[in-house]
Scaffold this motif. Sequence first.
Motif, mmCIF file in Angstrom:
data_model
loop_
_atom_site.group_PDB
_atom_site.id
_atom_site.type_symbol
_atom_site.label_atom_id
_atom_site.label_comp_id
_atom_site.label_asym_id
_atom_site.label_seq_id
_atom_site.Cartn_x
_atom_site.Cartn_y
_atom_site.Cartn_z
ATOM 1 N N LEU A 15 0.846 -1.189 0.000
ATOM 2 C CA LEU A 15 0.000 0.000 0.000
ATOM 3 C C LEU A 15 0.880 1.237 0.000
ATOM 4 O O LEU A 15 1.689 1.437 0.906
ATOM 5 N N SER A 16 0.740 2.073 -1.020
ATOM 6 C CA SER A 16 1.500 3.312 -1.089
ATOM 7 C C SER A 16 0.762 4.398 -0.313
ATOM 8 O O SER A 16 -0.383 4.727 -0.624
ATOM 9 N N VAL A 17 1.404 4.940 0.685
ATOM 10 C CA VAL A 17 0.778 5.890 1.600
ATOM 11 C C VAL A 17 0.786 7.307 1.033
ATOM 12 O O VAL A 17 -0.135 8.086 1.251
ATOM 13 N N THR A 18 1.834 7.658 0.307
ATOM 14 C CA THR A 18 1.953 8.995 -0.278
ATOM 15 C C THR A 18 2.943 8.952 -1.427
ATOM 16 O O THR A 18 3.783 8.046 -1.497
ATOM 17 N N ASP A 19 2.835 9.920 -2.338
ATOM 18 C CA ASP A 19 3.818 10.034 -3.412
ATOM 19 C C ASP A 19 4.920 11.020 -3.048
ATOM 20 O O ASP A 19 5.848 11.227 -3.818
ATOM 21 N N LEU A 44 -6.001 8.523 4.893
ATOM 22 C CA LEU A 44 -5.531 7.438 5.748
ATOM 23 C C LEU A 44 -6.664 6.476 6.077
ATOM 24 O O LEU A 44 -6.466 5.255 6.142
ATOM 25 N N GLU A 45 -7.862 7.021 6.278
ATOM 26 C CA GLU A 45 -9.020 6.179 6.580
ATOM 27 C C GLU A 45 -9.351 5.257 5.400
ATOM 28 O O GLU A 45 -9.705 4.087 5.597
ATOM 29 N N GLU A 46 -9.232 5.782 4.177
ATOM 30 C CA GLU A 46 -9.486 4.962 2.989
ATOM 31 C C GLU A 46 -8.442 3.865 2.839
ATOM 32 O O GLU A 46 -8.769 2.722 2.470
ATOM 33 N N ILE A 47 -7.190 4.181 3.126
ATOM 34 C CA ILE A 47 -6.134 3.168 3.062
ATOM 35 C C ILE A 47 -6.408 2.068 4.082
ATOM 36 O O ILE A 47 -6.275 0.880 3.789
ATOM 37 N N ALA A 48 -6.791 2.453 5.292
ATOM 38 C CA ALA A 48 -7.089 1.466 6.332
ATOM 39 C C ALA A 48 -8.269 0.577 5.921
ATOM 40 O O ALA A 48 -8.269 -0.638 6.173
ATOM 41 N N VAL A 71 6.566 10.557 5.938
ATOM 42 C CA VAL A 71 6.341 12.005 5.897
ATOM 43 C C VAL A 71 4.851 12.332 5.896
ATOM 44 O O VAL A 71 4.464 13.503 6.013
ATOM 45 N N ARG A 72 3.993 11.318 5.787
ATOM 46 C CA ARG A 72 2.544 11.540 5.793
ATOM 47 C C ARG A 72 2.103 11.884 7.212
ATOM 48 O O ARG A 72 2.388 11.170 8.177
ATOM 49 N N VAL A 261 -1.266 -1.230 -4.360
ATOM 50 C CA VAL A 261 -2.258 -0.163 -4.438
ATOM 51 C C VAL A 261 -1.506 1.155 -4.413
ATOM 52 O O VAL A 261 -0.747 1.432 -3.478
ATOM 53 N N THR A 262 -1.683 1.962 -5.462
ATOM 54 C CA THR A 262 -0.976 3.225 -5.545
ATOM 55 C C THR A 262 -1.571 4.241 -4.580
ATOM 56 O O THR A 262 -2.648 4.046 -4.013
ATOM 57 N N THR A 263 -0.874 5.333 -4.430
ATOM 58 C CA THR A 263 -1.318 6.371 -3.506
ATOM 59 C C THR A 263 -2.652 6.996 -3.910
ATOM 60 O O THR A 263 -3.358 7.563 -3.089
#
Length: 327
Positions: A15-19, A44-48, A71-72, A261-263
Amino acid sequence: MLIDRFGRSVTYVRLSVTDRCDFRCVYCMSEKMTFLPRAQILTLEEIAFIARAFSELGVYKIRLTGGEPLVRENVIWLFREIGQLPQLREMVLTTNGSQLERMATGLRAAGVRRINISLDSLDPERFRQITRVGDLNKVLRGIAAAQAAGFEKIKLNSVILKNRNHDEVCDLVNFAIDRGMDISFIEEMPLGIINEHDRAEAYYSSDEIKHDLEQRYTLIATTETTGGPSRYYRVTGTNSRVGFISPHSHNFCASCNRVRVTTEGRLLLCLGQEHSVDLRRVVRGYPRDLDRLKRTIAEAMAIKPKGHEFNLKEQPVILRHMSVTGG
């Protein structure tokens, strides 16, 4: 369980958290990086929520990557949420190490078991040139902080390029051995258009690296694995292993067990292909509909390709950089 059309089980998602990055790595050497507008990036909620769906579908290993994930803002919350998923066996992290000095303890408490740290050079000036603004000493302090935090495993990742850092492979292995770590050497993947070097000319194969190392070390092949594409060798007389990730010289697609899954929420079925499904559309179009999201993910396995077709002598067909893809 997720099974693709070739009968391969998918048990691992990145899972990519940020670009965003605080400095660049060998993968992102383009002269200008363009980052995505915040609204296009998963919250962040969507990633979770996506992580929960994968977990309930039988994925038991989740890796959080970037860009530079640390850095997120408020990212520790995300690690805590994912770390609480009952079906999850392992939550791991890939980082450039720049934020570990202040965050290592919190990450370990949140449930991170293993960390991969990108380290392409041990020479401060060369490190700065590769990363544009990176501070090697800060990264080294981060590595020390991670060791003190008590992670089960810390592994170094190095992308090796001819005439840029190929002369450091033994120094990097020595660094890993001295700290009881493993290290993996990675062949550069042709993702995104770059201007800093010719990929074909800069290509330094895993076999060449192994030959260089064998002038100093005895490497014993092992069947050990962490569930990823590394082929590991034990370094005789040490507690360290050397791994080789070789998308060109030793293709590993036949045993692929992962998706990304991209950011911005694209489910990538293969690192080297553009086959993808828009999970962000599902998550935002049908909020909290976990069953619909799980069906979308399961149905996507039907288009997971057999593998990539990297060609260093041609312009890349994949225009996205690794910062968007997820390292």
